[in-house]
Scaffold this motif. Sequence first.
Motif, PDB file in Angstrom:
ATOM      1  N   GLU A  57      50.715  44.671  19.255  1.00  0.00           N
ATOM      2  CA  GLU A  57      49.661  45.201  18.379  1.00  0.00           C
ATOM      3  C   GLU A  57      48.419  44.302  18.411  1.00  0.00           C
ATOM      4  N   GLU A  58      48.651  43.001  18.515  1.00  0.00           N
ATOM      5  CA  GLU A  58      47.533  42.058  18.557  1.00  0.00           C
ATOM      6  C   GLU A  58      46.806  42.116  19.897  1.00  0.00           C
ATOM      7  N   VAL A  59      47.536  42.426  20.966  1.00  0.00           N
ATOM      8  CA  VAL A  59      46.897  42.611  22.268  1.00  0.00           C
ATOM      9  C   VAL A  59      45.962  43.819  22.212  1.00  0.00           C
ATOM     10  N   ARG A  60      46.421  44.883  21.582  1.00  0.00           N
ATOM     11  CA  ARG A  60      45.578  46.082  21.438  1.00  0.00           C
ATOM     12  C   ARG A  60      44.344  45.773  20.600  1.00  0.00           C
ATOM     13  N   ALA A  61      44.530  44.988  19.535  1.00  0.00           N
ATOM     14  CA  ALA A  61      43.389  44.606  18.697  1.00  0.00           C
ATOM     15  C   ALA A  61      42.415  43.729  19.476  1.00  0.00           C
ATOM     16  N   PHE A  62      42.950  42.846  20.326  1.00  0.00           N
ATOM     17  CA  PHE A  62      42.114  41.987  21.185  1.00  0.00           C
ATOM     18  C   PHE A  62      41.247  42.848  22.106  1.00  0.00           C
ATOM     19  N   ILE A  63      41.841  43.874  22.681  1.00  0.00           N
ATOM     20  CA  ILE A  63      41.100  44.755  23.589  1.00  0.00           C
ATOM     21  C   ILE A  63      40.020  45.524  22.834  1.00  0.00           C
ATOM     22  N   ARG A  64      40.345  46.034  21.670  1.00  0.00           N
ATOM     23  CA  ARG A  64      39.340  46.751  20.869  1.00  0.00           C
ATOM     24  C   ARG A  64      38.176  45.821  20.527  1.00  0.00           C
ATOM     25  N   ASN A  65      38.504  44.591  20.197  1.00  0.00           N
ATOM     26  CA  ASN A  65      37.469  43.603  19.870  1.00  0.00           C
ATOM     27  C   ASN A  65      36.591  43.318  21.079  1.00  0.00           C
ATOM     28  N   LEU A  66      37.206  43.223  22.249  1.00  0.00           N
ATOM     29  CA  LEU A  66      36.454  42.943  23.471  1.00  0.00           C
ATOM     30  C   LEU A  66      35.479  44.068  23.797  1.00  0.00           C
ATOM     31  N   TRP A  67      35.827  45.293  23.411  1.00  0.00           N
ATOM     32  CA  TRP A  67      34.980  46.453  23.704  1.00  0.00           C
ATOM     33  C   TRP A  67      33.803  46.595  22.736  1.00  0.00           C
ATOM     34  N   GLN A  91      50.980  43.088  29.288  1.00  0.00           N
ATOM     35  CA  GLN A  91      50.181  43.052  30.509  1.00  0.00           C
ATOM     36  C   GLN A  91      49.698  44.439  30.896  1.00  0.00           C
ATOM     37  N   ASN A  92      50.571  45.412  30.781  1.00  0.00           N
ATOM     38  CA  ASN A  92      50.170  46.786  31.104  1.00  0.00           C
ATOM     39  C   ASN A  92      49.102  47.300  30.151  1.00  0.00           C
ATOM     40  N   THR A  93      49.133  46.820  28.919  1.00  0.00           N
ATOM     41  CA  THR A  93      48.102  47.192  27.952  1.00  0.00           C
ATOM     42  C   THR A  93      46.739  46.651  28.379  1.00  0.00           C
ATOM     43  N   LEU A  94      46.734  45.457  28.965  1.00  0.00           N
ATOM     44  CA  LEU A  94      45.486  44.860  29.464  1.00  0.00           C
ATOM     45  C   LEU A  94      44.961  45.543  30.722  1.00  0.00           C
ATOM     46  N   LEU A  95      45.859  46.176  31.451  1.00  0.00           N
ATOM     47  CA  LEU A  95      45.521  46.669  32.784  1.00  0.00           C
ATOM     48  C   LEU A  95      44.364  47.664  32.770  1.00  0.00           C
ATOM     49  N   LYS A  96      44.352  48.592  31.836  1.00  0.00           N
ATOM     50  CA  LYS A  96      43.296  49.607  31.819  1.00  0.00           C
ATOM     51  C   LYS A  96      41.923  48.983  31.626  1.00  0.00           C
ATOM     52  N   THR A  97      41.865  47.958  30.752  1.00  0.00           N
ATOM     53  CA  THR A  97      40.585  47.280  30.547  1.00  0.00           C
ATOM     54  C   THR A  97      40.149  46.548  31.810  1.00  0.00           C
ATOM     55  N   LEU A  98      41.110  45.973  32.533  1.00  0.00           N
ATOM     56  CA  LEU A  98      40.772  45.294  33.787  1.00  0.00           C
ATOM     57  C   LEU A  98      40.297  46.288  34.835  1.00  0.00           C
ATOM     58  N   GLU A  99      40.845  47.502  34.800  1.00  0.00           N
ATOM     59  CA  GLU A  99      40.446  48.524  35.771  1.00  0.00           C
ATOM     60  C   GLU A  99      39.063  49.084  35.463  1.00  0.00           C
ATOM     61  N   LEU A 118      51.902  40.265  36.459  1.00  0.00           N
ATOM     62  CA  LEU A 118      52.144  41.396  37.356  1.00  0.00           C
ATOM     63  C   LEU A 118      51.149  41.380  38.517  1.00  0.00           C
ATOM     64  N   PRO A 119      51.582  41.772  39.715  1.00  0.00           N
ATOM     65  CA  PRO A 119      50.665  41.836  40.857  1.00  0.00           C
ATOM     66  C   PRO A 119      49.447  42.705  40.575  1.00  0.00           C
ATOM     67  N   THR A 120      49.626  43.774  39.812  1.00  0.00           N
ATOM     68  CA  THR A 120      48.497  44.654  39.491  1.00  0.00           C
ATOM     69  C   THR A 120      47.472  43.952  38.608  1.00  0.00           C
ATOM     70  N   ILE A 121      47.934  43.003  37.804  1.00  0.00           N
ATOM     71  CA  ILE A 121      47.020  42.201  36.982  1.00  0.00           C
ATOM     72  C   ILE A 121      46.300  41.184  37.851  1.00  0.00           C
ATOM     73  N   ARG A 122      47.064  40.455  38.652  1.00  0.00           N
ATOM     74  CA  ARG A 122      46.477  39.388  39.478  1.00  0.00           C
ATOM     75  C   ARG A 122      45.442  39.934  40.458  1.00  0.00           C
ATOM     76  N   SER A 123      45.679  41.130  40.959  1.00  0.00           N
ATOM     77  CA  SER A 123      44.772  41.697  41.972  1.00  0.00           C
ATOM     78  C   SER A 123      43.404  42.042  41.397  1.00  0.00           C
ATOM     79  N   ARG A 124      43.317  42.146  40.072  1.00  0.00           N
ATOM     80  CA  ARG A 124      42.053  42.516  39.440  1.00  0.00           C
ATOM     81  C   ARG A 124      41.333  41.328  38.810  1.00  0.00           C
TER      82      ARG A 124
END
Length: 222
Positions: A57-67, A91-99, A118-124
């Motif tokens: 839940e805090e990761v989601r709040a972090f992303i909302r704050n970043l936006w 990590q998957n929650t962060l992925l969309k923001t990284l994309e 995750l490799p999908t995280i590192r690649s971005r």
Amino acid sequence: MQQVLANHLRANRPSHAYLLYGDTSSHLQEVAQWFVGRLHVHPADQVWKDAMALRIEEVRAFIRNLWLRPLMSKRRVGVIEHADQLDVAAQNTLLKTLEEPPAYAILLLLVRNPATLLPTIRSRLQSIFLHRKVEKSVFPEHLERIDTVSYAKRIQLAKKLAEDRPKETLDQWLSVLEEQLGENPSLWEKVMKLLKARNLLETTVSSRAIFEDVFLQMGKKI
């Protein structure tokens, strides 16, 4: 590899996301603080979290704050320390923001072991390895000799520099020292003092008072 960050700053073209990894968490935090400071991001536009105690839940709040749109700066920066402690769901929650990151945002993940991500995280992310290695350093001329002169002469020197392109002077000093940060950890205290002084030049504080404070604090070589 810290030179990469310095080059991005000089070109004013930072990446949207970085993976900073190295041998000590404290050094990663120091570099992140330096980088955010050099981006001139106001504390109101910074979002810092420690993944050691970060729930989904805090990761989601972090992303909302970043936006959120920056309030006091041109950019908004999000930093997650110990990001190698994030579980797969986080990590998957962060992925969309990284994309699809907001154009004004920069994300920094600080880790000891990047293989845990995750490799999908590192690649971005732009990966930058940071390490400490102590070597003899070379200081800008004024800083090299500042501890050899009296306080009265330091005040005189502060007055002179304050009247002659103070921002350019501090930028030059920071550039010289920043090139050596990856090689000499003992420079951190001096760099952070200069960075604080440089940011104060953007306020109403007099440049002479700023230089006087810098010179009076630097009473001995680091």
